[in-house]
Design an enzyme around this catalytic site. Structure first.
Site, PDB file in Angstrom:
ATOM      1  N   ASN A   7       0.855  -1.196   0.000  1.00 41.31           N
ATOM      2  CA  ASN A   7       0.000   0.000   0.000  1.00 41.31           C
ATOM      3  C   ASN A   7       0.898   1.256   0.000  1.00 41.31           C
ATOM      4  O   ASN A   7       1.718   1.434   0.896  1.00 41.31           O
ATOM      5  CB  ASN A   7      -0.898  -0.040   1.248  1.00 41.31           C
ATOM      6  CG  ASN A   7      -1.833   1.144   1.331  1.00 41.31           C
ATOM      7  OD1 ASN A   7      -1.435   2.271   1.113  1.00 41.31           O
ATOM      8  ND2 ASN A   7      -3.080   0.890   1.666  1.00 41.31           N
ATOM      9  N   HIS A  10       0.817   6.252   1.897  1.00 40.81           N
ATOM     10  CA  HIS A  10       1.542   7.221   2.721  1.00 40.81           C
ATOM     11  C   HIS A  10       2.723   7.870   2.008  1.00 40.81           C
ATOM     12  O   HIS A  10       3.276   8.844   2.501  1.00 40.81           O
ATOM     13  CB  HIS A  10       1.899   6.614   4.069  1.00 40.81           C
ATOM     14  CG  HIS A  10       0.648   6.366   4.866  1.00 40.81           C
ATOM     15  ND1 HIS A  10      -0.291   7.353   5.056  1.00 40.81           N
ATOM     16  CD2 HIS A  10       0.148   5.249   5.446  1.00 40.81           C
ATOM     17  CE1 HIS A  10      -1.306   6.859   5.736  1.00 40.81           C
ATOM     18  NE2 HIS A  10      -1.071   5.584   5.982  1.00 40.81           N
ATOM     19  N   HIS A  43      -5.771   3.524  -1.577  1.00 35.52           N
ATOM     20  CA  HIS A  43      -7.105   3.848  -1.067  1.00 35.52           C
ATOM     21  C   HIS A  43      -7.472   5.234  -1.571  1.00 35.52           C
ATOM     22  O   HIS A  43      -6.873   6.223  -1.156  1.00 35.52           O
ATOM     23  CB  HIS A  43      -7.065   3.811   0.473  1.00 35.52           C
ATOM     24  CG  HIS A  43      -8.385   4.033   1.128  1.00 35.52           C
ATOM     25  ND1 HIS A  43      -8.555   3.918   2.486  1.00 35.52           N
ATOM     26  CD2 HIS A  43      -9.607   4.360   0.632  1.00 35.52           C
ATOM     27  CE1 HIS A  43      -9.826   4.159   2.793  1.00 35.52           C
ATOM     28  NE2 HIS A  43     -10.474   4.443   1.689  1.00 35.52           N
ATOM     29  N   ARG A  45      -9.692   7.946  -1.132  1.00 42.12           N
ATOM     30  CA  ARG A  45     -10.676   8.359  -0.133  1.00 42.12           C
ATOM     31  C   ARG A  45     -11.563   9.460  -0.676  1.00 42.12           C
ATOM     32  O   ARG A  45     -11.148  10.229  -1.550  1.00 42.12           O
ATOM     33  CB  ARG A  45      -9.965   8.845   1.134  1.00 42.12           C
ATOM     34  CG  ARG A  45      -9.134   7.784   1.817  1.00 42.12           C
ATOM     35  CD  ARG A  45      -8.560   8.315   3.118  1.00 42.12           C
ATOM     36  NE  ARG A  45      -9.559   8.373   4.148  1.00 42.12           N
ATOM     37  CZ  ARG A  45      -9.667   7.509   5.160  1.00 42.12           C
ATOM     38  NH1 ARG A  45      -8.795   6.543   5.294  1.00 42.12           N
ATOM     39  NH2 ARG A  45     -10.617   7.629   6.043  1.00 42.12           N
ATOM     40  N   ARG A  49      -7.399  12.740   0.624  1.00 34.60           N
ATOM     41  CA  ARG A  49      -6.335  13.270   1.494  1.00 34.60           C
ATOM     42  C   ARG A  49      -4.944  12.765   1.119  1.00 34.60           C
ATOM     43  O   ARG A  49      -3.967  13.398   1.430  1.00 34.60           O
ATOM     44  CB  ARG A  49      -6.626  12.950   2.959  1.00 34.60           C
ATOM     45  CG  ARG A  49      -6.456  11.502   3.326  1.00 34.60           C
ATOM     46  CD  ARG A  49      -6.524  11.301   4.813  1.00 34.60           C
ATOM     47  NE  ARG A  49      -7.878  11.436   5.298  1.00 34.60           N
ATOM     48  CZ  ARG A  49      -8.308  10.828   6.416  1.00 34.60           C
ATOM     49  NH1 ARG A  49      -7.486  10.100   7.127  1.00 34.60           N
ATOM     50  NH2 ARG A  49      -9.538  10.960   6.804  1.00 34.60           N
ATOM     51  N   GLU A  70      -8.685   0.197  -2.790  1.00 38.66           N
ATOM     52  CA  GLU A  70      -9.524   0.238  -1.583  1.00 38.66           C
ATOM     53  C   GLU A  70     -10.463   1.412  -1.728  1.00 38.66           C
ATOM     54  O   GLU A  70     -10.029   2.521  -2.074  1.00 38.66           O
ATOM     55  CB  GLU A  70      -8.671   0.495  -0.346  1.00 38.66           C
ATOM     56  CG  GLU A  70      -7.923  -0.691   0.157  1.00 38.66           C
ATOM     57  CD  GLU A  70      -7.138  -0.310   1.411  1.00 38.66           C
ATOM     58  OE1 GLU A  70      -7.438   0.711   2.054  1.00 38.66           O
ATOM     59  OE2 GLU A  70      -6.210  -1.046   1.719  1.00 38.66           O
ATOM     60  N   THR A 101      -8.176   3.516   8.397  1.00 37.17           N
ATOM     61  CA  THR A 101      -9.400   2.723   8.444  1.00 37.17           C
ATOM     62  C   THR A 101      -9.563   2.107   9.829  1.00 37.17           C
ATOM     63  O   THR A 101      -8.707   1.368  10.291  1.00 37.17           O
ATOM     64  CB  THR A 101      -9.336   1.614   7.373  1.00 37.17           C
ATOM     65  OG1 THR A 101      -8.913   2.193   6.153  1.00 37.17           O
ATOM     66  CG2 THR A 101     -10.680   0.950   7.204  1.00 37.17           C
ATOM     67  N   GLU A 151     -10.857  -9.700   3.429  1.00 38.98           N
ATOM     68  CA  GLU A 151      -9.568  -9.331   4.017  1.00 38.98           C
ATOM     69  C   GLU A 151      -9.810  -9.211   5.522  1.00 38.98           C
ATOM     70  O   GLU A 151     -10.593  -8.372   5.974  1.00 38.98           O
ATOM     71  CB  GLU A 151      -9.055  -8.003   3.462  1.00 38.98           C
ATOM     72  CG  GLU A 151      -7.742  -7.590   4.129  1.00 38.98           C
ATOM     73  CD  GLU A 151      -7.156  -6.292   3.587  1.00 38.98           C
ATOM     74  OE1 GLU A 151      -7.529  -5.865   2.473  1.00 38.98           O
ATOM     75  OE2 GLU A 151      -6.315  -5.703   4.302  1.00 38.98           O
ATOM     76  N   HIS A 191      -3.595  -4.727   7.918  1.00 39.61           N
ATOM     77  CA  HIS A 191      -3.732  -3.572   8.805  1.00 39.61           C
ATOM     78  C   HIS A 191      -2.836  -3.721  10.030  1.00 39.61           C
ATOM     79  O   HIS A 191      -2.986  -4.654  10.806  1.00 39.61           O
ATOM     80  CB  HIS A 191      -5.165  -3.313   9.266  1.00 39.61           C
ATOM     81  CG  HIS A 191      -5.357  -1.883   9.642  1.00 39.61           C
ATOM     82  ND1 HIS A 191      -5.727  -0.921   8.732  1.00 39.61           N
ATOM     83  CD2 HIS A 191      -5.150  -1.244  10.794  1.00 39.61           C
ATOM     84  CE1 HIS A 191      -5.772   0.247   9.323  1.00 39.61           C
ATOM     85  NE2 HIS A 191      -5.407   0.086  10.579  1.00 39.61           N
TER      86      HIS A 191
END
Ligand code: PXP
Length: 237
Positions: A7, A10, A43, A45, A49, A70, A101, A151, A191
């Protein structure tokens, strides 16, 4: 061997801190693939963001492994997914104020709406996974929704305050994986997994793939920092 999907959200978080164009999550995805990632996760969103629509569009063209989007179960996101056609979608709950999340999707409580989203995605040829807590009701509802994969949320395991809680959480994950497999669902997990806690979960052989982000981005910063400074010192010199 289970697959690792990286992922890169970030990387985009750091970019958005300045609003410019670096670091680019697209480049990070390419480097992740060079490093052996079996897939890339982003993801998108509602509040954009970190990952932007532009990232998703370019990643669709550049990712050579598998692109896992996602997203929240909304009409806006379903329309975007149907247009971009990622290899798979993972439906996640989304609240505006959350840092990341929090908790799994309440599939049992929103079966009608989620089934509708799953159908909209599957009709476009997209493989669908649901991010859920290790809970029997959610697993059964996921099966009913028409999704092909779940998941399992490993956050409670990863954030456990001590070893005995961690053991209990690991047992819950194992039970959930068994139940999902019995019902014919494929299983992923993710996660909060990091270089210390991922091992015991990776021993659960029915888990096909892991979605990991924050710890890898954090580690990349640390292993790359010294070289980055060295390069700048050379330039200034
Ligand atoms: N799986 C899902 C569904 C997520 O929402 C996230 C966080 O974006 C992850 C996995 C990765 O979690 P982490 O960044 O803690 O590795």
């Amino acid at each position: 061997m289970p697959r690792l999907n990286v992922n890169v959200d970030h990387v985009a978080t750091v970019r958005q801190a300045r609003g410019g164009n670096e670091p680019d999550p697209v480049l990070a995805a390419y480097l992740a693939e060079l490093g052996g990632a079996h897939g890339i996760v982003v993801h998108l969103r509602e509040d954009r963001r970190h990952i932007q629509d532009r990232d998703l569009r370019i990643l669709r063209e550049t990712v050579r492994t598998k692109l896992n989007l996602e997203m929240a179960s909304t009409d806006e996101m379903t329309a975007i997914a149907r247009e971009i056609k990622p290899d798979m979608v993972t439906l996640v709950p989304e609240k505006r104020k959350e840092l990341t999340t929090e908790g799994g999707l309440d599939v049992a409580g929103n079966l009608k709406g989620i089934s509708r989203t799953v159908k909209g995605l599957r009709d476009a040829g997209i493989f669908v996974s649901l991010f859920i807590d290790p809970d029997n009701e959610q697993i059964k509802a996921s099966r009913e929704s028409g999704a092909q994969m779940v998941e399992i949320h490993t956050g409670s395991y990863a954030e456990a305050a001590d070893e005995s809680v961690m053991e209990d959480e690991l047992k819950k994950i194992k039970k959930a994986v068994k139940k999902a497999t019995e019902l014919g669902l494929r299983v992923a997990a993710g996660h909060g997994l990091n270089y210390v806690n991922a091992g015991p979960v990776a021993l659960i052989k029915e888990i096909e793939e892991f979605n990991i982000g924050h710890s890898i981005v954090s580690r990349a910063l640390m292993v790359g920092f010294e070289n980055a400074v060295r390069e700048m010192v050379r330039i200034i010199d």
